[in-house]
Design a protein around this motif. Structure first.
Motif, mmCIF file in Angstrom:
data_model
loop_
_atom_site.group_PDB
_atom_site.id
_atom_site.type_symbol
_atom_site.label_atom_id
_atom_site.label_comp_id
_atom_site.label_asym_id
_atom_site.label_seq_id
_atom_site.Cartn_x
_atom_site.Cartn_y
_atom_site.Cartn_z
ATOM 1 N N TYR A 169 0.759 -1.059 -0.017
ATOM 2 C CA TYR A 169 -0.052 -0.017 -0.155
ATOM 3 C C TYR A 169 0.795 1.407 0.094
ATOM 4 O O TYR A 169 0.248 2.321 -0.121
ATOM 5 C CB TYR A 169 -0.863 0.052 1.071
ATOM 6 N N SER A 170 2.176 1.095 0.158
ATOM 7 C CA SER A 170 2.912 2.459 0.240
ATOM 8 C C SER A 170 3.283 2.766 -1.400
ATOM 9 O O SER A 170 3.815 3.658 -1.844
ATOM 10 C CB SER A 170 4.246 2.123 0.826
ATOM 11 N N LEU A 171 2.957 1.662 -2.211
ATOM 12 C CA LEU A 171 3.359 1.797 -3.785
ATOM 13 C C LEU A 171 2.094 2.479 -4.580
ATOM 14 O O LEU A 171 0.804 2.429 -4.060
ATOM 15 C CB LEU A 171 3.377 0.474 -4.471
ATOM 16 N N PRO A 172 2.471 3.265 -5.572
ATOM 17 C CA PRO A 172 1.032 3.933 -6.131
ATOM 18 C C PRO A 172 0.135 2.880 -7.090
ATOM 19 O O PRO A 172 0.507 1.943 -7.443
ATOM 20 C CB PRO A 172 1.812 5.011 -7.193
ATOM 21 N N MET A 173 -1.187 3.426 -7.063
ATOM 22 C CA MET A 173 -2.133 2.870 -7.856
ATOM 23 C C MET A 173 -2.401 3.420 -9.022
ATOM 24 O O MET A 173 -2.192 4.810 -9.029
ATOM 25 C CB MET A 173 -3.364 2.480 -7.099
ATOM 26 N N TYR A 174 -2.201 2.752 -10.214
ATOM 27 C CA TYR A 174 -2.508 3.470 -11.451
ATOM 28 C C TYR A 174 -3.749 3.135 -12.179
ATOM 29 O O TYR A 174 -4.397 1.853 -11.942
ATOM 30 C CB TYR A 174 -1.206 2.908 -12.392
ATOM 31 N N SER A 175 -4.425 4.109 -12.701
ATOM 32 C CA SER A 175 -5.505 3.593 -13.779
ATOM 33 C C SER A 175 -5.334 4.082 -14.894
ATOM 34 O O SER A 175 -4.798 5.256 -15.366
ATOM 35 C CB SER A 175 -6.759 4.744 -13.007
ATOM 36 N N VAL A 176 -5.993 3.441 -15.861
ATOM 37 C CA VAL A 176 -6.071 3.552 -17.365
ATOM 38 C C VAL A 176 -7.033 2.873 -18.136
ATOM 39 O O VAL A 176 -7.623 1.622 -17.646
ATOM 40 C CB VAL A 176 -4.688 2.941 -17.777
ATOM 41 N N GLU A 177 -7.539 3.275 -19.162
ATOM 42 C CA GLU A 177 -8.449 2.565 -20.145
ATOM 43 C C GLU A 177 -7.644 1.777 -21.016
ATOM 44 O O GLU A 177 -6.698 2.367 -21.578
ATOM 45 C CB GLU A 177 -9.215 3.599 -20.686
ATOM 46 N N VAL A 178 -8.356 0.837 -21.605
ATOM 47 C CA VAL A 178 -7.704 -0.324 -22.406
ATOM 48 C C VAL A 178 -8.816 -0.842 -23.319
ATOM 49 O O VAL A 178 -9.943 -0.954 -23.211
ATOM 50 C CB VAL A 178 -7.159 -1.334 -21.788
ATOM 51 N N ILE A 179 -8.198 -1.198 -24.590
ATOM 52 C CA ILE A 179 -8.857 -2.132 -25.543
ATOM 53 C C ILE A 179 -8.391 -3.277 -24.927
ATOM 54 O O ILE A 179 -7.290 -3.793 -25.042
ATOM 55 C CB ILE A 179 -8.655 -1.625 -27.118
ATOM 56 N N ALA A 238 -15.772 2.649 -19.616
ATOM 57 C CA ALA A 238 -14.615 3.262 -20.180
ATOM 58 C C ALA A 238 -15.180 4.140 -21.312
ATOM 59 O O ALA A 238 -16.170 3.903 -22.129
ATOM 60 C CB ALA A 238 -13.656 2.560 -20.634
ATOM 61 N N SER A 239 -14.846 5.511 -21.552
ATOM 62 C CA SER A 239 -15.100 6.264 -22.326
ATOM 63 C C SER A 239 -14.262 6.293 -23.735
ATOM 64 O O SER A 239 -14.715 6.605 -24.800
ATOM 65 C CB SER A 239 -14.839 7.857 -21.852
ATOM 66 N N LEU A 240 -13.130 5.815 -23.552
ATOM 67 C CA LEU A 240 -11.946 5.650 -24.742
ATOM 68 C C LEU A 240 -11.937 4.104 -25.041
ATOM 69 O O LEU A 240 -12.157 3.843 -26.361
ATOM 70 C CB LEU A 240 -10.735 6.046 -24.432
ATOM 71 N N GLY A 241 -12.132 3.170 -24.475
ATOM 72 C CA GLY A 241 -11.930 1.733 -24.853
ATOM 73 C C GLY A 241 -13.160 0.823 -24.220
ATOM 74 O O GLY A 241 -14.078 1.170 -23.991
ATOM 75 N N ASP A 242 -12.342 -0.401 -23.818
ATOM 76 C CA ASP A 242 -13.515 -1.565 -23.391
ATOM 77 C C ASP A 242 -13.565 -1.417 -21.902
ATOM 78 O O ASP A 242 -14.509 -2.026 -21.343
ATOM 79 C CB ASP A 242 -13.047 -2.867 -23.768
#
Length: 100
Positions: free
Chosen positions: A31-41, A61-65
């Motif tokens: 939990y000291s590491l960052p969390m990343y968010s991203v949209e994907v196909i 998702a607005s861009l992908g699946d």
């Protein structure tokens, strides 16, 4: 005459009904590491299984699946997440956002 509405669920949910990802110890080093968010196909609309990452996905998702949240099990950058997704056959779209 007014109708009385009764709630259909009681909160908070009991610990055995909480999602597994929410039951982890928040004091653990992960939990000291960052969390990343991203949209994907996503091929076939399935969520990725990435070695060295804990991944959650939503079919919104607005861009992908899918929209993904991924937390590394070790020090990693947004570029590392993009590379892992690409190797797994997913196409990252837009920026990878970091959250603490």
């Amino acid at each position: 005459m007014t109708a009385t509405l009764r709630p259909t669920a009681r909160f908070p949910l009991t610990p055995d009904l909480q999602p597994l990802a929410r039951q982890a110890d928040p004091t653990a080093p992960l939990y000291s590491l960052p969390m990343y968010s991203v949209e994907v196909i996503a091929p076939g609309g399935r969520a990725p299984q990435l070695d060295g990452w804990t991944v959650q996905s939503w079919p919104v998702a607005s861009l992908g699946d899918l929209t993904l949240q991924a937390r590394p099990h070790h020090a990693a950058t947004p570029d590392d997440l993009r590379a892992a997704l690409t190797r797994a056959g997913f196409t990252p779209l837009g920026p990878v956002r970091a959250h603490r």
